[in-house]
Every structure is written in C-alpha cells, then in structure tokens.
Design an enzyme around this catalytic site. Structure first.
Site: not given
Ligand SMILES: *Cc1c(COP(=O)(O)O)cnc(C)c1O
Length: 339
Positions: A80, A183
């Site tokens: 990711r 992210k």
């Molecule tokens: C990090 C994040 C998540 C959750 O992702 P995980 O991999 O389950 O921790 C969900 N939504 C957003 C906007 C995020 O930044």
C-alpha cells in the site's frame, strides 16, 4: 521492560528510545540510520511541507503468550505504501528496506512492546516524504523514509462498546478520482473539518458520503465501513476509499465463517435495513456503531438497541484479535515474527 500502565495507555504519541531513517539521494537509497532524536532536520523548501508529498502507514506489533513479537500482514502495508508513493509521485521504498526498518524500530524499542493480555500493542508508523527542495510544482529528487513506534493501549478502555457517528455533508474527504484510495496526509487534512464538525455535535467520528452524489457511504473518519444483514457482510466499493487491510482480513474471516461477502455501493438509506454496522481499521480493529445521525437531514439510525455490539461483529472481532496476538491458529499465514 519498562513499567507502564499498559491497559490504560491512550491511542497517542509517547516517546520511545529510537527511530529509523533512510534517505534516497543521488538516485539511490542509502543505509538505515538509527536516531534517538524525535526531530527531523528538514529543508525549508522540502516538497512534503509545501506540496504534500507525504504518505504513511499504520500497523501494530503484538506480543504473544510465548513472548514473541508478531506483525500482522506487513507485506500488505508495504504494497500500500508503494501505491501511495506512486500516487503522489514519490520514490517508493524497496521491500527489504521497509521490512528491515520496521524490524529494527521494533527490536530497538522492545521494552515498549506491551505484555500479552493487556490489550495494548506497539503502534508502528512508517512515513515517506519528499525531502528535496523545490519551488516549482514538481516531484522532489530526495526522499526520506522514517519509522517510529509508540505503545498504544486498547482502543476501548471499557470494553468493546458501540460508538456514535455523524454524517457530514458540507465537506468532502476525497474526490472520486483524487487520492482517497491511497494513504497520504492530504486526505487527513481535508478530513479535519468533518472530524471537528462531528465532535462538536457530540459524535465520535464523521461518516463521509461519496463526494459526487452524496448518496453512497464512503468511509467513517479514518476507518472503513461495513454492515451486516441476513448473514451477509457488506462493505462499500468506491474509488475514493482507502483499502483497509483490517477490512480485507475481515472479509476473509467472514467467508471462513460461512458469511456471504458483498463489496458494492451502499445507499445511505439502506442503513434502515441493516442488523449491525461498524467501522474497521488497525487502531480499533472493529468499532461497532450504535447510532448514525445525519445532521443536515435531522435523521437518526440506531443499532445495538440493547447497548451491546452485534453478535457477528463481536465474533469476527474476537477471531481477528486472537489471530493477531497468536492466541488462535493463523490459517492464512498473516502473522510473521520480528527478528
Ligand atoms: C489507514 C486507513 C484505514 C484503515 O486501514 P487499515 O489497513 O485497516 O489500518 C481506513 N481508512 C482510511 C482513510 C485510512 O487512512
């Protein structure tokens, strides 16, 4: 091990002993550096500061009954972060550097990995920023990859209890073809207005709808949304939500339990028909939702009428957490050890 009130730790920053840094300069990644400073020395014109070239990850290290430290699906966080880097034109971090930096950050701060049974974990924050100086809008030619860790307590101090959510319609977190699916820090900056609006109205987190039609459910704060109806797990399909690794894992566990899984658009009006709803992500794993209030339409949807989380949410939560801490078998090979 240092002595902390592990089960009372907040989900917040606490200083540990070391963090790890690695620079991309002159076309190549350098050696990992160990630092005990909490500060970065950054060029005033670094692209991260002006043009938002920044991406991060969030993961946890869990200590098992055997004392061993476990990571959960770290390769998914690596992939990711690679996608996030491409999304804002940054130099991606090689897999070996990513893993070595995480292992080192955890091991050098081993005394902060909470003991098993406290519900606490060591939160790991890898981050990648454009550190090279530019004034014209273009990608930097230098990057910094850093990893720091901080111990965090169990998300729900009083146990696994339903939360309240407010629908916000007057600000968007992400655009359909924007950066919602990676992210990057910019998404968080643009989510803050919604976060504050929800908090001021007395709710824990905002619910964002799709920004084009304001009709379909996108995300809950920084967590994915899910619903359960007729033994089916339903979670939104949208180009502006962040693919959560927790959600991906829950979908697999739901299938393992004989629950049907659907990824599709979810009209907000469908909320009336759901048996259970919740949010999921690394911080809380699952937050069962007891109420969703649509502020602008003055409409309220209630769940968990007895004040308790729904049975399917609870079952999935217990299963996933047990795998993460090594209390139950790991049939999908999601857990690896820090070494
Ligand atoms: C990090 C994040 C998540 C959750 O992702 P995980 O991999 O389950 O921790 C969900 N939504 C957003 C906007 C995020 O930044």
């Amino acid at each position: 091990m240092i002595n902390l009130e592990w089960s009372k730790l907040p989900f917040g920053y606490r200083k540990t002993d070391y963090n790890i840094r690695c620079y991309f300069r002159d076309g190549k990644w350098g050696e990992l550096e160990v630092s005990s400073s909490e500060y970065l020395n950054l060029h005033i014109s670094a692209t991260a500061l002006h043009y938002g070239q920044e991406a991060f990850e969030g993961m946890k290290a869990y200590r098992g009954k055997d004392g061993k430290i476990r990571l959960f699906r770290w390769e998914e966080n690596f992939k990711r972060m690679e996608r996030s880097a491409h999304g804002v034109y940054m130099q991606p971090v090689p897999k070996e550097i990513f893993k070595e930096a995480i292992d080192k950050a955890v091991l050098l701060n081993e005394q902060y990995v909470p003991p098993h049974g406290t519900g606490a974990a060591l939160y790991i924050r890898p981050l990648l920023i454009g550190s090279g100086a530019e004034i014209g809008v273009k990608p930097a030619n230098e990057y910094l990859f850093a990893v720091f860790v901080t111990p965090v307590g169990p998300y729900f101090k009083e146990g696994f209890n339903p939360v309240k959510i407010a629908v916000v319609r007057d600000s968007d977190r992400a655009a359909p073809l924007g950066t919602g699916d990676i992210k990057v820090g910019g998404n968080y900056a643009s989510s803050l207005r919604g976060v504050i609006k929800a908090k001021e109205a007395g709710y824990g987190s905002p619910m964002y709808l799709d920004s084009k039609e304001k009709k379909y459910i996108d995300e809950i704060g920084a967590a994915n949304f899910f619903a359960i109806k007729d033994n089916t797990y339903i979670t939104p399909k949208s180009s502006s939500i962040l693919p959560s690794i927790t959600n991906m894992s829950i979908m697999q566990l739901a299938e393992d339990m004989g629950i049907k899984v659907e990824r599709r658009q979810i009209d907000i009006e469908e909320l009336e028909t759901f048996d259970e709803v919740g949010a999921c992500g690394t911080a809380a794993i699952i937050s069962p939702i007891g109420e969703i209030y649509d502020i602008d339409k003055d409409k309220r949807y209630t769940f968990c009428k007895d004040g308790k989380p729904g049975p399917i949410s609870k079952k999935i939560y217990n299963k996933l957490v047990a795998i993460q801490y090594g209390d139950e078998p790991d049939p999908h090979g999601w857990v690896s050890f820090v070494k």
